[in-house]
Design a protein around this motif. Structure first.
Motif, PDB file in Angstrom:
ATOM      1  N   GLY A 273       0.796  -1.219   0.000  1.00  0.00           N
ATOM      2  CA  GLY A 273       0.000   0.000   0.000  1.00  0.00           C
ATOM      3  C   GLY A 273       0.827   1.267   0.000  1.00  0.00           C
ATOM      4  N   CYS A 274       2.048   1.205  -0.557  1.00  0.00           N
ATOM      5  CA  CYS A 274       2.951   2.361  -0.517  1.00  0.00           C
ATOM      6  C   CYS A 274       2.552   3.461  -1.505  1.00  0.00           C
ATOM      7  CB  CYS A 274       4.383   1.921  -0.809  1.00  0.00           C
ATOM      8  SG  CYS A 274       4.632   1.255  -2.485  1.00  0.00           S
ATOM      9  N   GLY A 275       1.825   3.103  -2.561  1.00  0.00           N
ATOM     10  CA  GLY A 275       1.402   4.082  -3.551  1.00  0.00           C
ATOM     11  C   GLY A 275       2.421   4.394  -4.621  1.00  0.00           C
ATOM     12  N   ASN A 276       3.562   3.698  -4.638  1.00  0.00           N
ATOM     13  CA  ASN A 276       4.565   3.945  -5.676  1.00  0.00           C
ATOM     14  C   ASN A 276       4.013   3.691  -7.076  1.00  0.00           C
ATOM     15  OD1 ASN A 276       6.445   4.627  -3.776  1.00  0.00           O
ATOM     16  ND2 ASN A 276       7.550   2.680  -3.824  1.00  0.00           N
ATOM     17  N   CYS A 277       3.157   2.695  -7.193  1.00  0.00           N
ATOM     18  CA  CYS A 277       2.577   2.379  -8.498  1.00  0.00           C
ATOM     19  C   CYS A 277       1.648   3.491  -8.966  1.00  0.00           C
ATOM     20  CB  CYS A 277       1.828   1.049  -8.456  1.00  0.00           C
ATOM     21  SG  CYS A 277       0.495   0.985  -7.234  1.00  0.00           S
ATOM     22  N   VAL A 278       0.952   4.117  -8.029  1.00  0.00           N
ATOM     23  CA  VAL A 278       0.054   5.224  -8.372  1.00  0.00           C
ATOM     24  C   VAL A 278       0.863   6.386  -8.927  1.00  0.00           C
ATOM     25  CG1 VAL A 278      -1.669   6.841  -7.492  1.00  0.00           C
ATOM     26  CG2 VAL A 278      -1.590   4.502  -6.604  1.00  0.00           C
ATOM     27  N   GLU A 279       2.007   6.666  -8.305  1.00  0.00           N
ATOM     28  CA  GLU A 279       2.876   7.748  -8.765  1.00  0.00           C
ATOM     29  C   GLU A 279       3.470   7.423 -10.128  1.00  0.00           C
ATOM     30  OE1 GLU A 279       3.516  10.785  -7.475  1.00  0.00           O
ATOM     31  OE2 GLU A 279       1.852  10.284  -6.150  1.00  0.00           O
ATOM     32  N   ALA A 280       3.790   6.155 -10.369  1.00  0.00           N
ATOM     33  CA  ALA A 280       4.443   5.760 -11.618  1.00  0.00           C
ATOM     34  C   ALA A 280       3.477   5.686 -12.789  1.00  0.00           C
ATOM     35  CB  ALA A 280       5.127   4.407 -11.445  1.00  0.00           C
ATOM     36  N   CYS A 281       2.185   5.499 -12.517  1.00  0.00           N
ATOM     37  CA  CYS A 281       1.204   5.296 -13.588  1.00  0.00           C
ATOM     38  C   CYS A 281       0.840   6.615 -14.248  1.00  0.00           C
ATOM     39  CB  CYS A 281      -0.057   4.626 -13.036  1.00  0.00           C
ATOM     40  SG  CYS A 281      -1.317   4.350 -14.305  1.00  0.00           S
ATOM     41  N   HIS A 282       1.114   6.718 -15.556  1.00  0.00           N
ATOM     42  CA  HIS A 282       0.829   7.949 -16.293  1.00  0.00           C
ATOM     43  C   HIS A 282      -0.568   7.937 -16.905  1.00  0.00           C
ATOM     44  CE1 HIS A 282       1.733   5.364 -19.672  1.00  0.00           C
ATOM     45  NE2 HIS A 282       2.928   5.155 -19.194  1.00  0.00           N
ATOM     46  N   SER A 283      -1.303   6.847 -16.717  1.00  0.00           N
ATOM     47  CA  SER A 283      -2.633   6.734 -17.318  1.00  0.00           C
ATOM     48  C   SER A 283      -3.753   6.831 -16.293  1.00  0.00           C
ATOM     49  CB  SER A 283      -2.748   5.397 -18.074  1.00  0.00           C
ATOM     50  OG  SER A 283      -1.754   5.300 -19.066  1.00  0.00           O
ATOM     51  N   GLY A 284      -3.400   7.019 -15.040  1.00  0.00           N
ATOM     52  CA  GLY A 284      -4.422   7.097 -13.996  1.00  0.00           C
ATOM     53  C   GLY A 284      -5.117   5.783 -13.752  1.00  0.00           C
ATOM     54  N   ALA A 285      -4.425   4.672 -14.093  1.00  0.00           N
ATOM     55  CA  ALA A 285      -5.051   3.357 -13.960  1.00  0.00           C
ATOM     56  C   ALA A 285      -4.835   2.740 -12.587  1.00  0.00           C
ATOM     57  CB  ALA A 285      -4.513   2.410 -15.033  1.00  0.00           C
ATOM     58  N   ALA A 286      -3.810   3.194 -11.870  1.00  0.00           N
ATOM     59  CA  ALA A 286      -3.523   2.621 -10.557  1.00  0.00           C
ATOM     60  C   ALA A 286      -4.073   3.525  -9.460  1.00  0.00           C
ATOM     61  CB  ALA A 286      -2.021   2.436 -10.386  1.00  0.00           C
ATOM     62  N   ARG A 287      -4.657   2.901  -8.464  1.00  0.00           N
ATOM     63  CA  ARG A 287      -5.177   3.671  -7.326  1.00  0.00           C
ATOM     64  C   ARG A 287      -5.114   2.790  -6.084  1.00  0.00           C
ATOM     65  NH1 ARG A 287      -9.683   1.663 -10.023  1.00  0.00           N
ATOM     66  NH2 ARG A 287     -11.227   0.615  -8.679  1.00  0.00           N
ATOM     67  N   LEU A 288      -5.259   3.409  -4.943  1.00  0.00           N
ATOM     68  CA  LEU A 288      -5.281   2.666  -3.693  1.00  0.00           C
ATOM     69  C   LEU A 288      -6.706   2.549  -3.190  1.00  0.00           C
ATOM     70  CD1 LEU A 288      -2.227   4.133  -1.746  1.00  0.00           C
ATOM     71  CD2 LEU A 288      -2.350   1.997  -3.038  1.00  0.00           C
ATOM     72  N   GLU A 289      -7.102   1.367  -2.797  1.00  0.00           N
ATOM     73  CA  GLU A 289      -8.404   1.107  -2.186  1.00  0.00           C
ATOM     74  C   GLU A 289      -8.185   0.276  -0.937  1.00  0.00           C
ATOM     75  OE1 GLU A 289     -11.193  -0.732  -4.780  1.00  0.00           O
ATOM     76  OE2 GLU A 289     -11.426   1.027  -6.081  1.00  0.00           O
ATOM     77  N   ALA A 290      -8.670   0.769   0.189  1.00  0.00           N
ATOM     78  CA  ALA A 290      -8.528   0.064   1.465  1.00  0.00           C
ATOM     79  C   ALA A 290      -7.071  -0.306   1.725  1.00  0.00           C
ATOM     80  CB  ALA A 290      -9.410  -1.192   1.481  1.00  0.00           C
ATOM     81  N   GLY A 291      -6.159   0.602   1.355  1.00  0.00           N
ATOM     82  CA  GLY A 291      -4.748   0.394   1.633  1.00  0.00           C
ATOM     83  C   GLY A 291      -4.045  -0.563   0.709  1.00  0.00           C
ATOM     84  N   ARG A 292      -4.685  -0.940  -0.410  1.00  0.00           N
ATOM     85  CA  ARG A 292      -4.050  -1.844  -1.369  1.00  0.00           C
ATOM     86  C   ARG A 292      -4.219  -1.289  -2.782  1.00  0.00           C
ATOM     87  NH1 ARG A 292      -2.146  -3.202   2.590  1.00  0.00           N
ATOM     88  NH2 ARG A 292      -2.015  -5.259   3.570  1.00  0.00           N
ATOM     89  N   ALA A 293      -3.259  -1.583  -3.647  1.00  0.00           N
ATOM     90  CA  ALA A 293      -3.297  -1.085  -5.020  1.00  0.00           C
ATOM     91  C   ALA A 293      -4.303  -1.864  -5.856  1.00  0.00           C
ATOM     92  CB  ALA A 293      -1.920  -1.184  -5.660  1.00  0.00           C
TER      93      ALA A 293
END
Length: 318
Positions: A273-293
């Motif tokens: 649940g670090c959110g690194n994937c959310v920062e790396a995603c340029h398409s807005g496809a990754a998000r965190l829900e309930a502390g998980r990607a």
């Protein structure tokens, strides 16, 4: 195979560019020896242009392919570095790991960065320009998914090459429509900048409409831009080479209609649940829900940048 001159850089490349992203660890993670041989086969087939990036982790594959064939292609690479010092490290790493004394094309890797990219990456850009002045880099440019950034790049004297996303469905384009990106890329070509297009197949999502997608991209390019196409095996390579050489691909048509959609899944038990994937995603496809990607398939263009950003190896291509 048709060749393209990348604007005022004078660099001659084949219209078909080998896109090295999907063959690497961020996507299919093809074994190193096999990956090197696919790239070697591309060089033997006449492709003289390879697109890669520091975060793709494919430098060793390309170096080995060159060793096996004795053929030195035009290599375009890129780095997300923002400071002068970090970009210098990226350039030196590329020189060392590719075993070359000069780099053909080096881009700011800025898929997600907005219109302030040239301010945010001013140090990195200056580093590239300094290496160009020393004759170590031939052409400097930017890789972007943002239509407004592409338009800005078209008007800048310090940008030689533009690498924008463009496909028939407009998948993955940020801050604008397909028409906006077309206009920006056309402006760059008219300004005699080198242009090559990424994701004509939408990261594989349009593979089932291969010919229509390619006809659109090639029609837009109109002999003035190259197309980077990701390939992971010799069958894909052979089909693309035949298509770009004007030969029949009848034997591949049935398979194209049944190409499974690539997807990235998150293994919940491994996600921190670090959110690194959310920062790396340029398409807005990754998000965190309930502390998980969570990965939204409808927005994902299967670039795999989230995989490289995940320190827990929780994101897998299926």
């Amino acid at each position: 195979m048709r060749t393209i001159t990348l604007g005022l850089s004078g660099i001659q490349v084949t219209e078909l560019c080998f896109g090295a992203l999907p063959i690497g660890p961020n996507q299919k993670d093809v074994p190193a020896d096999e990956a090197a041989e696919v790239i070697a086969e591309a060089l033997r087939a006449g492709i003289n242009f390879v697109d890669t990036a520091e975060i793709y982790k494919t430098y060793p594959y390309i170096r080995e392919a060159v060793r096996r064939t004795g053929i030195q292609p035009v290599i375009a690479t890129k780095s997300p570095a923002s400071t002068y010092e970090d970009m210098c490290e990226s350039v030196e790493k590329a020189l060392a790991e590719l075993a070359v004394s000069k780099l053909d094309i080096f881009l700011l890797h800025a898929a997600r960065v907005g219109e302030d990219v040239f301010e945010k990456r001013a140090g990195a850009l200056q580093c590239l320009l300094d290496y160009k002045a020393r004759g170590i880099i031939n052409a400097v440019g930017i890789s972007t998914h943002d239509a407004k950034v592409a338009a800005l790049a078209a008007d800048r004297d310090d940008i030689d090459v533009l690498f924008p996303i463009l496909n028939i469905k407009g998948l993955g384009i940020l801050n604008g429509s397909r028409a906006d990106m077309e206009n920006a890329a056309a402006r760059a070509m008219n300004a005699r900048k080198g242009v090559y297009l990424m994701k004509a197949l939408g990261g594989g999502n349009l593979a089932g409409d291969y010919e229509a997608s390619m006809e659109y991209a090639r029609g837009f390019a109109n002999g003035r831009a190259a197309l980077a196409v990701g390939m992971v095996n010799t069958d894909e390579l052979a089909m693309n080479v035949k298509y770009f050489n004007g030969e029949s691909i009848e034997e591949y048509r049935a398979g194209l209609k049944t190409v499974p959609k690539k997807r990235f899944l998150v293994v919940p038990q491994l996600c921190a649940g670090c959110g690194n994937c959310v920062e790396a995603c340029h398409s807005g496809a990754a998000r965190l829900e309930a502390g998980r990607a969570v990965i939204d398939d409808g927005k994902c263009v299967t670039c795999g940048y989230c995989v490289g950003a995940c320190g827990m190896f929780a994101i897998r291509m299926v």
